[in-house]
Design a protein around this motif. Structure first.
Motif, mmCIF file in Angstrom:
data_model
loop_
_atom_site.group_PDB
_atom_site.id
_atom_site.type_symbol
_atom_site.label_atom_id
_atom_site.label_comp_id
_atom_site.label_asym_id
_atom_site.label_seq_id
_atom_site.Cartn_x
_atom_site.Cartn_y
_atom_site.Cartn_z
ATOM 1 N N SER A 22 -0.433 -5.742 6.885
ATOM 2 C CA SER A 22 -1.358 -6.873 6.949
ATOM 3 C C SER A 22 -0.550 -8.155 6.853
ATOM 4 O O SER A 22 0.577 -8.158 6.359
ATOM 5 N N ARG A 23 -1.120 -9.256 7.323
ATOM 6 C CA ARG A 23 -0.472 -10.552 7.175
ATOM 7 C C ARG A 23 -1.493 -11.672 7.349
ATOM 8 O O ARG A 23 -2.492 -11.517 8.045
ATOM 9 N N ALA A 32 2.593 -11.550 3.917
ATOM 10 C CA ALA A 32 2.696 -10.401 4.811
ATOM 11 C C ALA A 32 3.077 -9.160 4.024
ATOM 12 O O ALA A 32 3.878 -9.219 3.087
ATOM 13 N N ILE A 33 2.488 -8.054 4.394
ATOM 14 C CA ILE A 33 2.871 -6.751 3.849
ATOM 15 C C ILE A 33 3.375 -5.923 5.022
ATOM 16 O O ILE A 33 2.645 -5.710 5.999
ATOM 17 N N CYS A 101 5.359 -8.506 -4.879
ATOM 18 C CA CYS A 101 5.321 -9.967 -4.834
ATOM 19 C C CYS A 101 5.950 -10.537 -6.096
ATOM 20 O O CYS A 101 6.802 -11.421 -6.029
ATOM 21 N N GLU A 102 5.512 -10.024 -7.239
ATOM 22 C CA GLU A 102 6.079 -10.465 -8.524
ATOM 23 C C GLU A 102 7.061 -9.417 -9.005
ATOM 24 O O GLU A 102 6.706 -8.251 -9.195
ATOM 25 N N TRP A 103 8.290 -9.839 -9.229
ATOM 26 C CA TRP A 103 9.379 -8.918 -9.543
ATOM 27 C C TRP A 103 9.084 -8.078 -10.779
ATOM 28 O O TRP A 103 9.492 -6.922 -10.877
ATOM 29 N N ASP A 104 8.350 -8.643 -11.747
ATOM 30 C CA ASP A 104 8.049 -7.919 -12.977
ATOM 31 C C ASP A 104 7.144 -6.713 -12.728
ATOM 32 O O ASP A 104 7.003 -5.861 -13.605
ATOM 33 N N GLU A 208 -0.914 -7.368 -5.654
ATOM 34 C CA GLU A 208 0.026 -6.354 -5.208
ATOM 35 C C GLU A 208 -0.692 -5.382 -4.276
ATOM 36 O O GLU A 208 -1.906 -5.216 -4.331
ATOM 37 N N PHE A 209 0.074 -4.752 -3.406
ATOM 38 C CA PHE A 209 -0.493 -3.825 -2.440
ATOM 39 C C PHE A 209 -1.055 -2.599 -3.149
ATOM 40 O O PHE A 209 -0.431 -2.060 -4.074
#
Length: 223
Positions: A22-23, A32-33, A101-104, A208-209
């Motif tokens: 998706s985007r 974008a994923i 998206c978020e590294w954590d 997140e996905f």
């Protein structure tokens, strides 16, 4: 409905024939994923790099210094267990590693000679190892102390190796219930056997996905 886009545009594609799940693009952001197959891409290399940045290293050292006052135990050997692990996710019948998206939210795990290092918003949190035992060829039994006073003082983690060739394991935390009890992981040295789903969020916080649910009962059958 999930849309699949095939793009060969150099401006948007990470490499030729990038598969977009998706985007969305507005005047303010681009989200974008997509599926990354290039093992030499910057994001792929970053995900497999377990070296802590300066901020994480500082927080980890402070946490470890705090634990040393509690006389943590050093395990002489990890019974053959790999030290660095990444979660595996299921999407349309295939397994992928994931760049969040978020590294954590990466949920990577590190085993040291004395701790299991978990990710958190405050930096890496080490849980002291009490016991590491190899029960059989495919099962490892770990007992850990909690870093914080909340939660059970001693928890049990069972690592079920379900694919020795690819170093894939189901991690079972017996102190947890429901969806938090099980997780699927691959050792770092075998992670390149899998393509990567990237959640590119262009400096904007996005969800997140959501991957497909994994049937852990089926995976653990016979293990």
């Amino acid at each position: 409905m999930v849309l699949i886009y095939i793009s060969t545009s150099p401006a948007k594609a990470q490499h030729t024939d990038t598969t977009f799940i998706s985007r969305k693009k507005t005047k303010d952001y681009y989200w974008a994923i997509y599926i990354e197959k290039n093992r030499q891409s910057k994001k792929y290399k970053n995900l497999l790099d377990f070296k802590m940045n300066k901020w994480d290293a500082k927080n980890y050292k402070e946490s470890l210094d705090s634990l040393k006052k509690r006389k943590i135990i050093k395990i002489k050997a990890l019974a053959g267990l790999p030290k660095e692990w990444l979660p595996l996710y299921l999407y349309k019948g295939k397994y992928y590693i994931y760049y969040p998206c978020e590294w954590d939210n990466g949920d990577r795990r590190i085993l040291t000679d004395s701790t299991l290092v978990d990710p958190s918003m405050e930096g890496p949190i080490p849980r002291p190892l009490q016991t590491v035992k190899k029960i059989n060829a495919n099962t490892y039994y770990l007992q850990l102390k909690a870093f914080y006073s909340i939660g059970p003082p001693i928890s049990t983690l069972i690592i079920h190796i379900i694919d020795a060739k690819n170093n894939i394991a189901v991690w079972e935390d017996t102190s947890q219930q429901g969806p938090y009890r099980y997780g699927l992981y691959v050792a770092k040295q075998s992670a390149a056997n899998f393509d990567m789903v990237v959640n590119y969020c262009d400096n904007n916080r996005v969800p997140e996905f959501e991957f497909d649910k994994i049937d852990y009962t089926a995976l653990l059958k016979g293990h």
